[in-house]
Design a protein around this motif. Structure first.
Motif, PDB file in Angstrom:
ATOM      1  N   PHE A 148       4.458   7.758  23.486  1.00 30.26           N
ATOM      2  CA  PHE A 148       5.421   7.746  24.583  1.00 30.26           C
ATOM      3  C   PHE A 148       4.760   7.190  25.842  1.00 30.26           C
ATOM      4  O   PHE A 148       5.407   6.550  26.665  1.00 30.26           O
ATOM      5  CB  PHE A 148       5.951   9.153  24.870  1.00 30.26           C
ATOM      6  N   ALA A 149       3.460   7.442  25.993  1.00 30.14           N
ATOM      7  CA  ALA A 149       2.746   7.056  27.209  1.00 30.14           C
ATOM      8  C   ALA A 149       2.334   5.583  27.254  1.00 30.14           C
ATOM      9  O   ALA A 149       1.968   5.089  28.313  1.00 30.14           O
ATOM     10  CB  ALA A 149       1.504   7.933  27.366  1.00 30.14           C
ATOM     11  N   PHE A 195       7.023  17.494  24.692  1.00 28.13           N
ATOM     12  CA  PHE A 195       8.128  18.246  25.264  1.00 28.13           C
ATOM     13  C   PHE A 195       9.177  18.607  24.204  1.00 28.13           C
ATOM     14  O   PHE A 195       9.402  17.858  23.263  1.00 28.13           O
ATOM     15  CB  PHE A 195       8.786  17.448  26.392  1.00 28.13           C
ATOM     16  N   LYS A 196       9.832  19.747  24.421  1.00 29.20           N
ATOM     17  CA  LYS A 196      10.824  20.231  23.464  1.00 29.20           C
ATOM     18  C   LYS A 196      11.969  19.244  23.278  1.00 29.20           C
ATOM     19  O   LYS A 196      12.420  19.026  22.149  1.00 29.20           O
ATOM     20  CB  LYS A 196      11.368  21.594  23.886  1.00 29.20           C
ATOM     21  N   ASP A 217      15.136  10.758  29.658  1.00 26.34           N
ATOM     22  CA  ASP A 217      14.744  10.324  28.316  1.00 26.34           C
ATOM     23  C   ASP A 217      14.372   8.845  28.247  1.00 26.34           C
ATOM     24  O   ASP A 217      14.331   8.255  27.168  1.00 26.34           O
ATOM     25  CB  ASP A 217      15.876  10.618  27.323  1.00 26.34           C
ATOM     26  N   PHE A 218      14.068   8.245  29.386  1.00 26.76           N
ATOM     27  CA  PHE A 218      13.764   6.815  29.403  1.00 26.76           C
ATOM     28  C   PHE A 218      12.631   6.458  28.445  1.00 26.76           C
ATOM     29  O   PHE A 218      12.760   5.568  27.607  1.00 26.76           O
ATOM     30  CB  PHE A 218      13.419   6.360  30.824  1.00 26.76           C
ATOM     31  N   TRP A 219      11.484   7.144  28.555  1.00 29.20           N
ATOM     32  CA  TRP A 219      10.325   6.817  27.707  1.00 29.20           C
ATOM     33  C   TRP A 219      10.623   7.129  26.245  1.00 29.20           C
ATOM     34  O   TRP A 219      10.217   6.396  25.343  1.00 29.20           O
ATOM     35  CB  TRP A 219       9.080   7.567  28.173  1.00 29.20           C
ATOM     36  N   ALA A 262       5.573  12.728  13.863  1.00 26.46           N
ATOM     37  CA  ALA A 262       5.221  13.023  15.252  1.00 26.46           C
ATOM     38  C   ALA A 262       4.162  14.118  15.236  1.00 26.46           C
ATOM     39  O   ALA A 262       4.291  15.113  14.527  1.00 26.46           O
ATOM     40  CB  ALA A 262       6.439  13.469  16.046  1.00 26.46           C
ATOM     41  N   ILE A 263       3.114  13.910  16.012  1.00 27.39           N
ATOM     42  CA  ILE A 263       1.985  14.836  16.045  1.00 27.39           C
ATOM     43  C   ILE A 263       1.975  15.532  17.402  1.00 27.39           C
ATOM     44  O   ILE A 263       2.119  14.888  18.441  1.00 27.39           O
ATOM     45  CB  ILE A 263       0.661  14.087  15.817  1.00 27.39           C
ATOM     46  N   PHE A 264       1.793  16.852  17.373  1.00 26.29           N
ATOM     47  CA  PHE A 264       1.710  17.600  18.626  1.00 26.29           C
ATOM     48  C   PHE A 264       0.546  18.590  18.577  1.00 26.29           C
ATOM     49  O   PHE A 264       0.050  18.932  17.513  1.00 26.29           O
ATOM     50  CB  PHE A 264       3.027  18.305  18.960  1.00 26.29           C
TER      51      PHE A 264
END
Length: 184
Positions: free
Chosen positions: A33-34, A149-150, A122-124, A5-7
């Motif tokens: 996620f989008a 998001f955390k 937490d749907f997505w 995961a990249i942030f």
């Protein structure tokens, strides 16, 4: 290879890094996620997304479909929420606007029937985790390029993801965002 995961801040290069990892031939696939609500927006708008004008519309689709209040109130209120968020969109004529309204109703009806668990925070995240599980089952690795998001971080950490933080100079980020979206 572990899922990744990249942030980082907007315009830092998260997607560029994810695409480079995939191009390396490492058996990875980029997930976002989008992606699901971008697909919904394209179906509703019946055109490719314009990041300079559609960003608020996209945000409201994402927010609306994870809203427990709108879920409680029903599909009618979700439709109204999405339509109200489209006020700034331009239409060629009244017929085009009416066709847009029809598409919003149809797309949301089909999507909510296929995804009865919409309307939760937490749907997505859960939708993406299902895609990750399917990828992993086929021997591929997921690279999520939009960790923001955390609570997403916490769930991904519990699922043994590795994390990469992308850091970029503010002026470079501003230039990238203007080049990509037409404004900062």
């Amino acid at each position: 290879m572990s899922n990744i995961a990249i942030f980082g801040a907007i315009g830092a290069g998260k997607t560029t890094l994810a695409e480079a990892i995939v191009a390396n031939g490492s058996g990875c696939e980029v997930l976002s996620f989008a992606s699901p609500f971008k697909e919904l927006a394209v179906a509703m708008l019946n055109r490719p997304l314009d990041k300079s004008t559609d960003r608020l519309f996209l945000a409201n689709i994402g927010q609306g479909l994870r809203s427990d209040i709108l879920k409680f109130m029903g599909l009618h209120y979700l439709r109204e929420f999405i339509l109200l968020s489209s006020v700034g969109l331009a239409y060629e004529n009244e017929l085009a606007r009416e066709q847009f309204i029809y598409r919003v109703f149809k797309v949301l009806e089909d999507f909510t029937k296929a995804n009865p668990d919409w309307g939760y925070a937490d749907f997505w995240l859960n939708l993406t985790l299902k895609k990750v599980a399917a990828l992993n089952k086929s021997g591929r690795t997921a690279v999520i390029d939009d960790l923001r998001f955390k609570h997403e971080f916490d769930v991904l950490k519990a699922n043994d993801f590795e994390f990469i933080k992308v850091v970029c100079d503010q002026s470079a980020r501003e230039a990238r965002i203007i080049a990509r979206d037409g404004k900062y």
